[in-house]
Write a protein that holds these residues in place. Structure first.
Motif, PDB file in Angstrom:
ATOM      1  N   ARG A 497       0.822  -1.209   0.000  1.00 34.79           N
ATOM      2  CA  ARG A 497       0.000   0.000   0.000  1.00 34.79           C
ATOM      3  C   ARG A 497       0.860   1.265   0.000  1.00 34.79           C
ATOM      4  O   ARG A 497       2.008   1.253   0.442  1.00 34.79           O
ATOM      5  N   ASP A 498       0.270   2.374  -0.519  1.00 31.38           N
ATOM      6  CA  ASP A 498       0.957   3.659  -0.493  1.00 31.38           C
ATOM      7  C   ASP A 498       1.123   4.120   0.943  1.00 31.38           C
ATOM      8  O   ASP A 498       0.279   3.871   1.810  1.00 31.38           O
ATOM      9  N   LEU A 499       2.226   4.824   1.186  1.00 30.72           N
ATOM     10  CA  LEU A 499       2.582   5.218   2.536  1.00 30.72           C
ATOM     11  C   LEU A 499       2.619   6.733   2.644  1.00 30.72           C
ATOM     12  O   LEU A 499       3.077   7.434   1.733  1.00 30.72           O
ATOM     13  N   VAL A 500       2.105   7.249   3.760  1.00 31.10           N
ATOM     14  CA  VAL A 500       2.180   8.672   4.084  1.00 31.10           C
ATOM     15  C   VAL A 500       3.214   8.832   5.194  1.00 31.10           C
ATOM     16  O   VAL A 500       3.131   8.154   6.224  1.00 31.10           O
ATOM     17  N   VAL A 501       4.197   9.712   4.966  1.00 30.62           N
ATOM     18  CA  VAL A 501       5.247   9.953   5.948  1.00 30.62           C
ATOM     19  C   VAL A 501       5.264  11.446   6.271  1.00 30.62           C
ATOM     20  O   VAL A 501       5.392  12.275   5.364  1.00 30.62           O
ATOM     21  N   LYS A 502       5.114  11.786   7.553  1.00 27.06           N
ATOM     22  CA  LYS A 502       5.144  13.184   7.983  1.00 27.06           C
ATOM     23  C   LYS A 502       6.390  13.399   8.833  1.00 27.06           C
ATOM     24  O   LYS A 502       6.620  12.686   9.799  1.00 27.06           O
ATOM     25  N   VAL A 503       7.200  14.398   8.449  1.00 22.38           N
ATOM     26  CA  VAL A 503       8.431  14.724   9.166  1.00 22.38           C
ATOM     27  C   VAL A 503       8.293  16.136   9.711  1.00 22.38           C
ATOM     28  O   VAL A 503       8.092  17.090   8.949  1.00 22.38           O
ATOM     29  N   LEU A 504       8.393  16.291  11.021  1.00 21.40           N
ATOM     30  CA  LEU A 504       8.269  17.596  11.666  1.00 21.40           C
ATOM     31  C   LEU A 504       9.506  17.864  12.504  1.00 21.40           C
ATOM     32  O   LEU A 504       9.961  16.989  13.247  1.00 21.40           O
ATOM     33  N   PRO A 505      10.075  19.072  12.401  1.00 20.55           N
ATOM     34  CA  PRO A 505      11.227  19.398  13.242  1.00 20.55           C
ATOM     35  C   PRO A 505      10.804  19.534  14.698  1.00 20.55           C
ATOM     36  O   PRO A 505       9.702  19.987  15.009  1.00 20.55           O
ATOM     37  N   VAL A 506      11.676  19.126  15.594  1.00 23.35           N
ATOM     38  CA  VAL A 506      11.446  19.258  17.026  1.00 23.35           C
ATOM     39  C   VAL A 506      12.340  20.376  17.532  1.00 23.35           C
ATOM     40  O   VAL A 506      13.539  20.409  17.230  1.00 23.35           O
ATOM     41  N   GLU A 507      11.758  21.309  18.296  1.00 23.68           N
ATOM     42  CA  GLU A 507      12.526  22.444  18.791  1.00 23.68           C
ATOM     43  C   GLU A 507      13.711  21.953  19.614  1.00 23.68           C
ATOM     44  O   GLU A 507      13.594  21.043  20.432  1.00 23.68           O
ATOM     45  N   SER A 508      14.858  22.583  19.395  1.00 27.73           N
ATOM     46  CA  SER A 508      16.073  22.139  20.075  1.00 27.73           C
ATOM     47  C   SER A 508      15.958  22.261  21.582  1.00 27.73           C
ATOM     48  O   SER A 508      16.505  21.467  22.334  1.00 27.73           O
ATOM     49  N   GLU A 509      15.216  23.305  22.061  1.00 23.37           N
ATOM     50  CA  GLU A 509      15.083  23.454  23.505  1.00 23.37           C
ATOM     51  C   GLU A 509      14.366  22.257  24.112  1.00 23.37           C
ATOM     52  O   GLU A 509      14.716  21.783  25.180  1.00 23.37           O
ATOM     53  N   ILE A 510      13.350  21.761  23.408  1.00 19.44           N
ATOM     54  CA  ILE A 510      12.625  20.594  23.899  1.00 19.44           C
ATOM     55  C   ILE A 510      13.501  19.361  23.827  1.00 19.44           C
ATOM     56  O   ILE A 510      13.550  18.541  24.736  1.00 19.44           O
ATOM     57  N   ALA A 511      14.238  19.253  22.729  1.00 15.75           N
ATOM     58  CA  ALA A 511      15.076  18.074  22.563  1.00 15.75           C
ATOM     59  C   ALA A 511      16.179  18.022  23.605  1.00 15.75           C
ATOM     60  O   ALA A 511      16.566  16.966  24.088  1.00 15.75           O
ATOM     61  N   GLU A 512      16.715  19.208  23.975  1.00 15.08           N
ATOM     62  CA  GLU A 512      17.825  19.224  24.902  1.00 15.08           C
ATOM     63  C   GLU A 512      17.423  18.711  26.290  1.00 15.08           C
ATOM     64  O   GLU A 512      18.240  18.237  27.055  1.00 15.08           O
TER      65      GLU A 512
END
Length: 521
Positions: A497-512
């Protein structure tokens, strides 16, 4: 004794790898076992044994790893084939003759190991110096009940365990519940393997054994309604009232009709669903596809059917799980094998989803008459309304998504160096009608029903990170942290089946926040 890795069994047998016999030497601290057999139509007994050692050298001479306990010969080892010691009949025989020596030895060995010389034809296996866990009769009884409860209740298997100083344990269709209570729970048991849970499964299986008519026709194929709409309400009511349900689930293998049985009961006391899968006489234990329903299900597949043969090829040597991507399925030429396997895996969850109460429709404009406001609908610029905001020129994405066989691969997209950045990646199968959000909503609905289209947690998908890290956060989402400018990350194992891929950046402050400080534990 000799055919390790070779199986003469036909398609209707339980195993097929030729490795099940390894349980005998593996049960011994010496990697040794003896076998005594009496074949149908014969009066004599045959005695043979072997030990599985390493390739070894003794007195300057190299010896093969397999040593046989068998009839001897004066010839060199390479010139003779080990043969069993045999008795000429049921009695000890005349010790003065060649046949009598063999007969006396066989019967002495049987007597020494507590084997009964009479009775029906069959085979006895002796494990010298067994491993410690096999000397506990409670462990043996618990293993027999867990792994073979279905052939026991059908009358195809009886297990007797005799231990010094203890009464005989007999596990059959009449005593299995009492023996399950007697053995109790083991250390670290998961909920489905506890005595109380097994007893409930045994009672459901017994009820299923008595069902001759009254099966509800269901369809396991993904593109078909699992239950006829006119039956849903009645079945939903029955399940809510505590009635057990029996289904005959349709499938097709190589264009021919096939089916399997599914028995279902609700249980509000369960924290999560309990599902048990049986093919022929084998319980397939590592199957868990009913996690989000308060219900118990037993799926029984006829071992002699084409579907049973297909699922047999979906198992590994330990027969612990049906894998949709098992190499044997492709080697044996099964068409649409992955889809057939998933149909059986997800049948109970699909039926329960169909019987679940229909959720209330969300009406975003329900109070629009009382609170008139912009609800997000598309309206043109009327008097006093500003026109559409100009769309800025499109920028290159931070990451690029390339299609690969069975999935996709993430790479740098050309909008700066992504090193050190974090991204949330979410996936779902596309839908014929609706938006990207519809696709993710459909996946979430399947997840709530206990039958997601795929899962990052159960090994169905393969994640191959290069110069990056991927942390799975849900069945269809992971956090990506880029370590280098030439990173790549592949995800494969999806169907056609066809695939939907969503890529969203995560804020560096949250990641840290998730990154521990240097020297922190």
């Amino acid at each position: 004794m000799r055919s390790i890795g070779i199986s003469p069994k036909g398609e209707d047998a339980g195993g097929s790898w030729g490795l099940g016999k390894w349980v005998f030497p593996d049960a011994s601290k010496l990697n040794a076992f003896l076998g005594v057999t009496r074949r149908a139509g014969e009066r004599r007994f045959l005695l043979m044994g072997q030990t599985m050692l390493k390739l070894h050298e003794l007195g300057g001479r190299k010896y093969p790893p397999v040593g046989f306990f068998a009839a001897g010969s004066e010839a060199e080892d390479r010139d003779w084939l080990p043969m069993p010691v045999e008795s000429a009949g049921p009695g000890p025989g005349d010790a003065g003759s060649a046949e009598g020596v063999g007969a006396a030895f066989v019967h002495a060995a049987m007597r020494d190991f507590g084997l009964r010389p009479g009775g029906e034809p069959g085979t006895s296996v002796v494990i010298p110096h067994p491993k410690d866990e096999l000397t506990d009769p409670v462990n043996l009884a618990r293993a027999a009940i867990r792994q073979y409860f279905h052939p026991v209740i059908t009358g195809d298997l009886v297990v007797e365990i005799a231990s010094p100083g203890e009464p005989l344990r007999r596990i059959d269709a009449e005593t299995i519940v009492d023996e399950a209570l007697r053995t109790g729970d083991g250390a670290g048991d998961d909920p489905e393997q506890r005595a109380e849970a097994l007893i409930r499964a045994i009672e459901l299986a017994r009820w299923g054994q008595r069902q001759e008519d009254g099966f509800v026709e269901a369809d396991g194929r993904r593109k078909q309604p699992v239950i006829a709409p006119d039956q849903v309400e009645n079945l939903r009511t029955g399940l809510g009232e505590g009635r057990r349900l029996a289904f005959r689930v349709k499938s097709r293998v190589r264009g021919k009709p096939n089916s399997f049985k599914l028995f279902l009961e609700g249980d509000s006391s369960l924290a999560g669903g309990h599902d048990y899968y049986v093919r022929g006489h084998l319980h397939i234990p590592q199957m868990d596809y009913l996690t989000r329903h308060h219900a118990r299900a037993l799926i029984v597949v006829d071992n002699t059917s084409d579907l049973g043969h297909l699922l047999r090829d979906a198992e590994g040597p330990a027969h612990e799980k049906w894998r949709a991507d098992a190499p044997r399925l492709k080697e044996r030429g099964w068409p649409n094998a992955a889809e057939r396997v998933r149909e059986v895996q997800n049948a109970a969850a699909r039926i329960l989803e169909a019987l679940a109460e229909k959720p209330a429709d969300v009406r975003r404009d329900a109070l629009s008459d009382l609170f008139p406001a912009d609800t997000g609908g598309r309206r043109g610029p009327g008097p006093g309304r500003p026109g559409p905001t100009p769309v800025p020129p499109e920028k290159k994405p931070a990451l690029r998504i390339d299609q690969v066989p069975g999935g996709f691969r993430l790479k740098p997209g050309g909008n700066g160096d992504p090193t050190g950045r974090n991204f949330a990646v979410r996936m779902a199968y596309d839908v014929a009608r609706g938006t990207t959000n519809t696709a993710f909503s459909r996946f979430d609905a399947g997840l709530r029903a206990g039958c997601p289209d795929f899962s990052l947690r159960n090994g169905q998908l393969q994640v191959q990170p290069e110069d990056c890290e991927a942390e799975v956060t849900s069945e269809n989402e992971f956090q990506l942290r880029v370590r280098g400018s030439d990173f790549s990350l592949g995800v494969t194992g999806f169907d056609e089946r066809d695939l939907v891929v969503k890529v969203l950046p995560v804020e560096s402050e949250i990641a840290e926040i998730r990154e521990p400080e240097a020297g922190a534990p």
